[in-house]
Write a protein that holds these residues in place. Structure first.
Motif, PDB file in Angstrom:
ATOM      1  N   TRP A  56     -14.087   7.681 -24.551  1.00 17.68           N
ATOM      2  CA  TRP A  56     -13.786   8.989 -23.971  1.00 17.68           C
ATOM      3  C   TRP A  56     -14.819   9.280 -22.885  1.00 17.68           C
ATOM      4  N   ASN A  72     -11.902  15.003 -21.680  1.00 19.49           N
ATOM      5  CA  ASN A  72     -10.617  14.909 -22.386  1.00 19.49           C
ATOM      6  C   ASN A  72      -9.690  13.838 -21.828  1.00 19.49           C
ATOM      7  N   THR A  73     -10.269  12.678 -21.528  1.00 14.70           N
ATOM      8  CA  THR A  73      -9.448  11.555 -21.107  1.00 14.70           C
ATOM      9  C   THR A  73     -10.039  10.268 -21.666  1.00 14.70           C
ATOM     10  N   CYS A  75     -10.682   6.152 -21.630  1.00 12.43           N
ATOM     11  CA  CYS A  75     -11.045   5.189 -20.605  1.00 12.43           C
ATOM     12  C   CYS A  75     -11.145   3.803 -21.242  1.00 12.43           C
ATOM     13  N   GLN A  92      -6.665   3.129 -17.864  1.00 10.06           N
ATOM     14  CA  GLN A  92      -6.076   3.362 -19.178  1.00 10.06           C
ATOM     15  C   GLN A  92      -5.067   2.258 -19.414  1.00 10.06           C
ATOM     16  N   VAL A  97      -3.299   4.548 -24.478  1.00 11.32           N
ATOM     17  CA  VAL A  97      -2.155   5.444 -24.278  1.00 11.32           C
ATOM     18  C   VAL A  97      -0.869   4.661 -24.591  1.00 11.32           C
ATOM     19  N   GLU A 124      -6.267  14.768 -10.543  1.00 12.50           N
ATOM     20  CA  GLU A 124      -6.097  13.460 -11.183  1.00 12.50           C
ATOM     21  C   GLU A 124      -4.820  12.811 -10.686  1.00 12.50           C
TER      22      GLU A 124
END
Length: 138
Positions: A56, A72-73, A75, A92, A97, A124
């Motif tokens: 993260w 909040n993404t 990696c 990603q 994901v 983004e």
């Protein structure tokens, strides 16, 4: 570590964490961190690989006195940072994901902006998608 003096000042000792795969200086001096958010067995090769794959992103204030702020993404292992702008890029994959679909990856880019002193991602966008490749990735 200050090269001129040799003085070492740990930046992440003041909060609990599970280690970091990357710690990169942003253009403003803050630090972009990439880290797992759960405990793992460092003696287990598969557990280490999974922790590295499920990182993260967060930003640690250059003062080193507060906890990092999550972006909040997820990696895939490590991001890239611009030396002159507050721009980052990261990958990603289907491991992070699953909605991407099997054997697929995306390269994303965004700016880090501050609202009320709090960092967050802005603008983004996907700059590359493995479905553009003329062969199957995997």
């Amino acid at each position: 570590m200050e090269l001129a003096t040799g003085i070492i000042r740990p930046k992440t000792r003041h909060f609990n964490h599970y280690g970091f795969t990357r710690a990169l200086y942003l253009a403003n001096g803050d630090i972009l961190l990439s880290d797992p958010n759960a405990n793992f067995d460092p003696t287990d090769h598969k557990a280490r690989a999974r922790a590295r794959d499920l990182c993260w992103l967060s930003v640690l204030d250059k003062s080193g006195k507060s906890k990092p702020v999550p972006l909040n993404t997820l990696c895939a292992e490590g991001p890239a940072v611009s030396r002159s702008k507050m721009t980052i890029a990261w990958t990603q994959r289907d491991l992070q994901v699953p909605d991407l679909g099997k054997h697929r990856a995306k390269l994303l880019m965004a700016e880090i902006i501050y609202e009320g002193g709090i960092p967050k991602l802005s603008n983004e966008r996907t700059i590359f998608d493995s479905k553009q490749l003329p062969f199957r990735w995997g």
